[in-house]
Design an enzyme around this catalytic site. Sequence first.
Site, mmCIF file in Angstrom:
data_model
loop_
_atom_site.group_PDB
_atom_site.id
_atom_site.type_symbol
_atom_site.label_atom_id
_atom_site.label_comp_id
_atom_site.label_asym_id
_atom_site.label_seq_id
_atom_site.Cartn_x
_atom_site.Cartn_y
_atom_site.Cartn_z
ATOM 1 N N ASP A 1 -6.588 1.413 3.819
ATOM 2 C CA ASP A 1 -7.811 2.199 4.000
ATOM 3 C C ASP A 1 -8.963 1.278 4.420
ATOM 4 O O ASP A 1 -9.682 1.539 5.388
ATOM 5 C CB ASP A 1 -8.127 2.904 2.670
ATOM 6 C CG ASP A 1 -9.178 3.980 2.812
ATOM 7 O OD1 ASP A 1 -9.667 4.213 3.929
ATOM 8 O OD2 ASP A 1 -9.529 4.596 1.789
ATOM 9 N N TYR B 1 -4.234 5.675 -4.949
ATOM 10 C CA TYR B 1 -4.492 7.035 -4.485
ATOM 11 C C TYR B 1 -3.583 8.065 -5.150
ATOM 12 O O TYR B 1 -3.647 9.247 -4.820
ATOM 13 C CB TYR B 1 -4.347 7.106 -2.961
ATOM 14 C CG TYR B 1 -5.414 6.320 -2.251
ATOM 15 C CD1 TYR B 1 -5.457 4.942 -2.363
ATOM 16 C CD2 TYR B 1 -6.389 6.950 -1.505
ATOM 17 C CE1 TYR B 1 -6.437 4.201 -1.737
ATOM 18 C CE2 TYR B 1 -7.378 6.214 -0.873
ATOM 19 C CZ TYR B 1 -7.395 4.843 -0.992
ATOM 20 O OH TYR B 1 -8.365 4.112 -0.375
ATOM 21 N N LYS C 1 -1.766 -8.439 -2.056
ATOM 22 C CA LYS C 1 -2.511 -9.316 -2.974
ATOM 23 C C LYS C 1 -1.546 -9.731 -4.084
ATOM 24 O O LYS C 1 -1.841 -9.626 -5.288
ATOM 25 C CB LYS C 1 -3.737 -8.559 -3.520
ATOM 26 C CG LYS C 1 -4.741 -9.414 -4.275
ATOM 27 C CD LYS C 1 -5.551 -10.339 -3.406
ATOM 28 C CE LYS C 1 -6.497 -11.184 -4.247
ATOM 29 N NZ LYS C 1 -7.159 -12.243 -3.452
ATOM 30 N N ASP D 1 -7.573 -10.510 1.489
ATOM 31 C CA ASP D 1 -8.906 -11.083 1.752
ATOM 32 C C ASP D 1 -8.846 -12.044 2.936
ATOM 33 O O ASP D 1 -9.702 -12.037 3.821
ATOM 34 C CB ASP D 1 -9.487 -11.754 0.494
ATOM 35 C CG ASP D 1 -8.468 -12.560 -0.286
ATOM 36 O OD1 ASP D 1 -7.266 -12.257 -0.206
ATOM 37 O OD2 ASP D 1 -8.859 -13.498 -1.000
#
Lengths: 99, 348
Positions: B243, B139, B186, B219
């Site tokens: 988000d 972002y 991640k 995930d």
Amino acid sequence: MNLHGVDVYVRSDDIPNLDESYGNLRLLFMSNRGTKVFPPPAPKFKFIGIFRCRFFSESEVTDQEVDQLLTEITKQGYKTSQFQKLFMLDGVKQFSEPY
Amino acid sequence: MELNSLVNRTKQSKNMAQKVCLIRGDGTGPELVDAVEKIYQAANVSIDWVEVEAGLKCVEAGKPIVPDETIEKIREIGVAFKAPMTTPIGKGSVSPNVTLRKRLDLYACVRPVKSLPGVVTPFKDLDLVIFRENTEDLYAQIEYIVAPGVAHTIKLITEEGSRRIAKAAFEFAKENGRKRVTAVHKANIMKIADGMFLRVCQEVAKDYPDIEFYDNIVDNQCMQLITKWKDYDVLVLPNLYGDIVSDLAAGMMGGLGLAPGANYGTNCAIFEAVHGSAPRYAGLNKVNPTALLLTSSLMLGHLGMHDKKKDIEGALDATLAKGIKTYDIGGSATTTEFTDAICSELKS
């Protein structure tokens, strides 16, 4: 794609004191963490030690002009960590603007 | 739910109505603000609203999407309440929401996710609080076409940015009797950027020995939220995962029409609902004001108006428990009918 400028990532703890232009390339803004901090007003937050400095020309520039700009910034005593050339395609910017 | 230790609130006189900047927003925003104002009136909540401009109206008037005067006023007053705004698509305009967060350095996006009475979902007794880093990651909006057909976007993660959001999550857990913080990342793939985020979270966790710390790959976290939601308490995530996961969690709660949110910086806070401006529904008297009302309730807590917060949340719960609901959660009440029902609960 036509070359119109360069984003230079300059290492500095505070807003770098760069010239307003280098040849045809004019300093448009400096951002820190993606947020514009120059020209003022600068948001009040703690800077991280790298500034994105955008140099741009309305007319097309050459790779040599970009190389010259990088050399001049280095001569001024600043360390740079990366740069990204800025292209236009059919009059459309191929790069994002800062917040 | 508050973040007292993080925000230096602007001191306001206790004898006067609290000043709060108000952005009425675009699309359904203004009618949702009307609903909240009506409920505040019924609850005798005294706020001195200072209206400031931002959003589509500014763009149409040839101004920046968030004018400098708006930024300065929010900085001066220290608190803002914001209805959803529309980001013009395909006009090269930046998001007004992200602009506010970036320019005011509102680094902690906090989204409580809790089951509500009368809202039937498969996720019973849901009670999570999500801390999303709000200023970095993808972002930062640093993007380039580097060659024909090839785009680069910079994922910006810093130790400073990671540390302050991790501290916010742990401080919140400590202040609010929460037992566990889970860092979501991640780092198995983005070993450098997400690796830095994870390492900093691990370092911060050492300062809070009474709070359990876990980490999870994003995930897997999504899957676990659906299957083992009661195992999770406070989640802390970089911007993009935050988000996505917070919208997933809003869905688990019953939908975006219910999910409140707040953005905290060192010196100010903006309270905003998670959902968008839904321009197609503007003026139809149909949308659910719950998310914005619960958002306003977070604001009341932040302003120290705890009794009013409790009254309003109680009236909302009672209304939902009676089956008075808007269309998005299986009811047939209009915005006005739902709002009036909450007002009646407050008066009774």
